[in-house]
Enzyme design. Sequence first.
Site, PDB file in Angstrom:
ATOM      1  CG  HIS A   1      -6.858   1.659  -2.315  1.00  0.00           C
ATOM      2  ND1 HIS A   1      -7.450   2.096  -3.487  1.00  0.00           N
ATOM      3  CD2 HIS A   1      -6.641   2.776  -1.563  1.00  0.00           C
ATOM      4  CE1 HIS A   1      -7.568   3.413  -3.445  1.00  0.00           C
ATOM      5  NE2 HIS A   1      -7.091   3.854  -2.300  1.00  0.00           N
ATOM      6  CG  HIS A   2     -12.845  -0.132  -5.236  1.00  0.00           C
ATOM      7  ND1 HIS A   2     -12.762  -0.352  -6.594  1.00  0.00           N
ATOM      8  CD2 HIS A   2     -14.093  -0.527  -4.878  1.00  0.00           C
ATOM      9  CE1 HIS A   2     -13.910  -0.859  -7.034  1.00  0.00           C
ATOM     10  NE2 HIS A   2     -14.726  -0.982  -6.014  1.00  0.00           N
ATOM     11  CB  ALA A   3      -6.814   1.692  -6.820  1.00  0.00           C
TER      12      ALA A   3
END
Length: 449
Positions: free
Chosen positions: A137-139
């Site tokens: 996930h980019h988070a």
Amino acid sequence: MELISPIDAVFLLAESREHPMHVGSLQLFEAPEDAGPDFARLTHEKLLADNEFHPTFRRRPATWLGAPQLAWTQAEEVELAYHLRRSALPSPGNFDQLLALASHLHGALLDRHRPLWEIHLVEGLNDGRFALYSKMHHALIDGVTAQRVLQRTLTNDPTATETRVPWNLPRSPRKSEPSGSLLGGLARNLRSAVNSGPAALRVARAALVQQQLTMPFEAPRSMFNVPIGGARRCAVRSWPLERVKQVKKATGTTVNDVVLAMSAGALRAYLIEQHALPDKPLIAMVPVSLRDDEDEVGGVKVGAILCNLGTDIADPIERLRVVSESMRRSKEVYNSLSPIQTMALSGLMLSPLALTLLPGMLSFTNPPFNIVISNVPGPKEPQYWNGARLDASYPMSIPFDGQAVNITLTTNVDSLDFGLVGCRRSVPRLHSLLDHLENSLAELEQAAS
């Protein structure tokens, strides 16, 4: 619990079934010559035995003050058999089947009740190779860092049998962020944003006076800048780096300039084919490192540059000149800035994207840019994993509303590995862009010679 930074929280807040917010990678490996038919199975079993986890790979979103996107918590138990999966392609096991599987996996959401990552070991290719599809996930981790994490699992020693795994790598030697409470972290993030805002505006105003920067909203509307669905289509191909370098030498530009011009020519041809070429040139957002090869000083030196792709120009060399000049002017501005000003100006360039996340706003505004084209540095020597040679490493990034297709590439020794990801509904025949990329590079070669 640990505070989620405002930028990372955006990727959680903006995620929906139509907008998965993870980055991915498809790596192709050739097994060692002495490997038996059970090499992939034995490798999978070896990976399952390593159940120690770096804190990053234990993170999952936690609810704080009633909101589930403000903080991370550490999962006490990580079910490795869920995050690491083994599958096989059905006969005949061709490359198109592998891409179809990767496209399906790349369109599926990660489970927020678990740490936000998955790795799939895929066997059954008819040429004897096997693949690893990874997504994070980019988070949790950005695309460049994800690529670096995967590269750290590799070695240039073909005889090494240690199988490094991304979830249990040694800690980076970088200094860690100071610890503190959630409120303290929130205050630091807000203070940084407030302090950097005026600097960004002053720099942008000066750059505009000098007519050096391409600014948001200069981009035309295009078929790529529309609302998207959740299904993805991925297309990948590799090109010899030497071909790009020869054009670079003949024209006095950079490798990245040639890559951008190659992509611009492909986009122009694709849009003409779709009867959808705008009169104005497409604008690309290009994340670039502003650090010289000799510059080893720490600090942030990454800029978000908006580049004029010259897609309204038929001549490939003139198009390359426009691209190169646009990149040169923007780099001159960024190179004159301090690290905090660089971050602020990059934030200003990307800030109009927030408007596209508001319901109904996409149809009322011009796109801040038309497409993201990102070139991620990769290994310069042949790499191996558990004795298997890395043949290709295709990055797979994030399309989102208003940005229906993404082009990301990485260097792999003597190759450029392109990964294209598009909305399956909005971008028909995405694979044809690969042929247009080849034709565009061939046109540049012919014109440059």
